[in-house]
Enzyme design. Structure first.
Site, short mmCIF file in Angstrom:
data_model
loop_
_atom_site.label_atom_id
_atom_site.label_comp_id
_atom_site.label_asym_id
_atom_site.label_seq_id
_atom_site.Cartn_x
_atom_site.Cartn_y
_atom_site.Cartn_z
N MET A 1 43.70 36.04 36.73
CA MET A 1 42.62 36.66 36.02
C MET A 1 43.20 37.65 35.00
O MET A 1 43.61 38.75 35.36
CB MET A 1 41.69 37.39 37.00
CG MET A 1 40.68 38.26 36.32
SD MET A 1 39.53 39.05 37.44
CE MET A 1 40.54 40.29 38.19
N PRO A 2 43.27 37.27 33.73
CA PRO A 2 43.79 38.19 32.71
C PRO A 2 42.85 39.36 32.47
O PRO A 2 41.63 39.23 32.52
CB PRO A 2 43.87 37.32 31.45
CG PRO A 2 43.80 35.91 31.92
CD PRO A 2 43.03 35.94 33.20
N TYR A 3 43.46 40.50 32.19
CA TYR A 3 42.72 41.71 31.86
C TYR A 3 43.38 42.29 30.61
O TYR A 3 44.57 42.59 30.61
CB TYR A 3 42.82 42.71 33.02
CG TYR A 3 42.36 44.10 32.67
CD1 TYR A 3 41.00 44.43 32.73
CD2 TYR A 3 43.25 45.09 32.31
CE1 TYR A 3 40.57 45.71 32.42
CE2 TYR A 3 42.84 46.37 32.00
CZ TYR A 3 41.50 46.67 32.06
OH TYR A 3 41.08 47.94 31.76
N HIS B 1 39.04 39.00 31.18
CA HIS B 1 38.29 40.24 30.99
C HIS B 1 38.88 41.03 29.84
O HIS B 1 40.10 41.19 29.75
CB HIS B 1 38.32 41.09 32.26
CG HIS B 1 37.71 40.40 33.43
ND1 HIS B 1 36.44 40.70 33.87
CD2 HIS B 1 38.16 39.42 34.25
CE1 HIS B 1 36.15 39.94 34.91
NE2 HIS B 1 37.18 39.15 35.15
#
Length: 67
Positions: free
Chosen positions: A1-3, A41
């Protein structure tokens, strides 16, 4: 999950510009890293220019010198 956290000064960035930053940054991660946009995100933080420093000075001071 990239942020992704984008920090910018609070100098009149419009809602449309923020939408473009979010869409463009998400697409960049899709294109380059093959990340799923559904789990990517993006957070944009607007920092007051009194809280941003550059060249050893407050950015608000530097900006005022140019006016």
């Amino acid at each position: 999950m990239p942020y992704i956290n984008i920090k910018i000064t609070d100098e009149g960035v419009t809602k449309e510009q923020k939408k473009q930053l979010i869409a463009g940054t998400t697409q960049l991660l899709v294109d380059v890293l093959k990340k799923d946009p559904e789990t990517t995100h993006v957070v944009i933080e607007e920092i007051p220019i009194d809280n941003w420093g550059v060249q050893g000075k407050m950015y608000s001071e530097i900006k005022n010198l140019g006016n």
